[in-house]
Design an enzyme around this catalytic site. Structure first.
Site, PDB file in Angstrom:
ATOM      1  N   ASP A  94      10.997  20.546   6.057  1.00 21.72           N
ATOM      2  CA  ASP A  94      11.241  21.743   5.183  1.00 21.72           C
ATOM      3  C   ASP A  94      11.901  22.636   6.017  1.00 21.72           C
ATOM      4  O   ASP A  94      12.564  22.536   7.281  1.00 21.72           O
ATOM      5  CB  ASP A  94       9.976  22.629   4.587  1.00 21.72           C
ATOM      6  CG  ASP A  94       9.396  23.087   5.960  1.00 21.72           C
ATOM      7  OD1 ASP A  94       9.816  23.177   7.076  1.00 21.72           O
ATOM      8  OD2 ASP A  94       8.156  23.561   5.659  1.00 21.72           O
ATOM      9  N   ASP A 272       3.456  17.823  -1.340  1.00 18.22           N
ATOM     10  CA  ASP A 272       2.858  17.767   0.003  1.00 18.22           C
ATOM     11  C   ASP A 272       2.063  19.163  -0.226  1.00 18.22           C
ATOM     12  O   ASP A 272       2.091  20.022  -0.925  1.00 18.22           O
ATOM     13  CB  ASP A 272       4.099  17.851   1.008  1.00 18.22           C
ATOM     14  CG  ASP A 272       4.764  19.575   1.090  1.00 18.22           C
ATOM     15  OD1 ASP A 272       4.152  20.071   1.920  1.00 18.22           O
ATOM     16  OD2 ASP A 272       5.323  19.561   0.358  1.00 18.22           O
ATOM     17  N   CYS A 310     -15.559   5.700  -2.453  1.00 18.99           N
ATOM     18  CA  CYS A 310     -14.497   5.643  -1.512  1.00 18.99           C
ATOM     19  C   CYS A 310     -14.536   4.430  -0.813  1.00 18.99           C
ATOM     20  O   CYS A 310     -15.709   4.352   0.127  1.00 18.99           O
ATOM     21  CB  CYS A 310     -14.572   7.010  -0.900  1.00 18.99           C
ATOM     22  SG  CYS A 310     -13.059   7.141   0.215  1.00 18.99           S
ATOM     23  N   CYS A 312     -12.901   4.290   2.458  1.00 17.30           N
ATOM     24  CA  CYS A 312     -12.283   4.727   3.625  1.00 17.30           C
ATOM     25  C   CYS A 312     -13.202   4.471   4.723  1.00 17.30           C
ATOM     26  O   CYS A 312     -14.499   4.588   4.488  1.00 17.30           O
ATOM     27  CB  CYS A 312     -11.777   6.124   3.774  1.00 17.30           C
ATOM     28  SG  CYS A 312     -13.133   7.250   4.007  1.00 17.30           S
ATOM     29  N   CYS A 315     -16.273   6.985   4.945  1.00 16.93           N
ATOM     30  CA  CYS A 315     -17.418   6.742   3.816  1.00 16.93           C
ATOM     31  C   CYS A 315     -18.171   5.521   4.180  1.00 16.93           C
ATOM     32  O   CYS A 315     -19.427   5.243   3.886  1.00 16.93           O
ATOM     33  CB  CYS A 315     -16.877   6.695   2.424  1.00 16.93           C
ATOM     34  SG  CYS A 315     -16.329   8.257   1.967  1.00 16.93           S
ATOM     35  N   HIS A 341     -10.925  11.308   5.596  1.00 14.01           N
ATOM     36  CA  HIS A 341     -11.461  10.970   4.180  1.00 14.01           C
ATOM     37  C   HIS A 341     -10.430  11.885   3.281  1.00 14.01           C
ATOM     38  O   HIS A 341     -10.144  11.145   2.267  1.00 14.01           O
ATOM     39  CB  HIS A 341     -12.994  11.573   4.257  1.00 14.01           C
ATOM     40  CG  HIS A 341     -13.477  11.684   2.983  1.00 14.01           C
ATOM     41  ND1 HIS A 341     -13.513  10.695   2.080  1.00 14.01           N
ATOM     42  CD2 HIS A 341     -13.241  12.669   1.967  1.00 14.01           C
ATOM     43  CE1 HIS A 341     -14.013  10.904   0.888  1.00 14.01           C
ATOM     44  NE2 HIS A 341     -13.786  12.130   0.674  1.00 14.01           N
TER      45      HIS A 341
END
Length: 378
Positions: A94, A272, A310, A312, A315, A341
């Site tokens: 940015d 974002d 989930c 991931c 998890c 996560h």
């Protein structure tokens, strides 16, 4: 005419959502895409291996902070921001405009640029549109943003017009500086920013100016700055409808499922936010039935995962009870696992959104997801 860097793969028949491919110097990016924020050349609490493992193809970093520390001399000596942080995929930076905007007691804006005091040591600095392009060129950003003036929610039209006048002036100067950098071999792409606060006539004027500038991509600025949710949705839809279909569209600063899905529905390709990692460090995590706080006593004997659906590694391997223990004892690992996560959750959400778009079912997907997401966590 600007170089074409974006192609639409499929447009959903049920709404404005689309999937696409963004071609950048460090590889292609599938869209829609959520970009994690790595303000100081790092996404807080995660390694580059974590980010690659989740599947991110692009991350965001911050010109203002990197300019002040470690400084462009250091990053230039490293060869690029990519080499400095050992990230071989794409980086969007940015302009630093929002950070300067958020420190009103330390800055003065003129047509020439913005003069401000460092939040680190109080030293004085000046950013101009040309200098911001120069800094981001040194960083070797794959996408760089023009310097703009971000204005507060609730200001009067006269003040909003003055801010837009400056932003328009700065866009022309940034474009010329970027063209000169490109002639010298710089391959990163400049995105212009639509501003105009919450005035339709100013938004329309800004969009016309941005379209005429013909940069490779376009960002929608000045949203998610404190306005009510319904006002965000109204001005998101209004602004998106003004933009050319063939260019990538980026909305800055949104990072919750509701806002992301609203953006995708309006044909936004990129977004974002620091929210998922910031809340992760504070012990708040996403689930398909909403967010919850790990510190709650109800998690003390809960040996299930954060989210049973989930996939991931957090998890799969750790329980709510264990994560609560880490949070209560202020262990750094809690920030790492919760942030991982949360970023995985948003990345997975966007992947499912892409699949729904390809099947012309995004509107139903959004409705179904949010109906569960808003349920009270048991």
């Amino acid at each position: 005419m600007a170089e074409k860097i974006f192609s639409i793969n499929h447009s959903d028949a049920s709404c404005g959502a689309r999937t696409g491919t963004l071609v950048l110097p460090h590889g292609t990016v599938s869209t829609p895409v959520f970009m994690p924020v790595g303000t100081n050349a790092t996404v807080k609490a995660l390694t580059r291996e974590d980010l690659a493992e989740i599947g991110f193809e692009i991350i965001l970093s911050n010109t203002y902070h990197l300019y002040l520390r470690p400084g462009t001399e250091v990053i230039g000596a490293a060869g690029s921001l990519h080499r400095f942080m050992n990230w071989d995929r794409n980086i969007l930076t940015d302009s630093g405009g929002f950070q300067v905007f958020s420190l009103p007691q330390f800055r003065k804006i003129t047509d020439a640029g913005v003069r401000f005091r460092s939040h680190i040591d109080g030293s004085y600095h000046e950013l101009t549109p040309e200098k911001v392009v120069e800094i981001q060129t040194t960083l070797n950003s794959d996408i760089q943003m023009q310097l703009d003036v971000c204005s507060d929610w609730g200001i009067d039209e006269k003040s909003a017009r003055k801010a837009l006048d400056t932003t328009d002036l700065w866009l022309g100067r940034a474009k010329r500086a970027w063209d000169e950098a490109a002639e010298k071999g710089y391959r990163g792409k400049l995105f212009a920013i639509v501003q105009g606060n919450f005035y339709r006539n100013l938004r329309t004027r800004s969009a016309e100016t941005v379209i005429e500038a013909d940069t490779p991509g376009i960002a929608i600025g000045g949203l998610s700055v404190g306005e009510p949710y319904d006002v965000f949705r109204e001005y998101l839809a209004f602004t998106a409808a003004l933009l050319p279909r063939e260019k990538p569209r980026y909305v800055m600063g949104i990072g919750t499922p509701e806002y992301i899905l609203d953006a995708i529905e309006q044909g936004i390709d990129m977004f974002d936010c620091v929210f998922p990692t910031r809340t992760g460090r504070n012990g708040h995590v996403f689930t398909r039935r909403g967010t919850f706080a790990l510190k709650k006593a109800e998690n003390r004997l809960d040996f299930g995962p954060i989210d049973a659906e989930c996939q991931c590694k957090v998890c799969r391997q750790y329980s709510r009870a264990y994560l609560r223990h880490l949070f209560k004892t202020q262990e750094i690992l809690c920030s790492m696992l919760a942030s991982y996560h949360n970023l995985y959750f948003l990345h997975d959400l966007v992947l499912h959104a892409r699949n729904a778009i390809e099947q012309d079912g995004f509107a139903d997907f959004k409705k179904s997801f949010l109906s569960r997401y808003k349920e009270k966590e048991a």
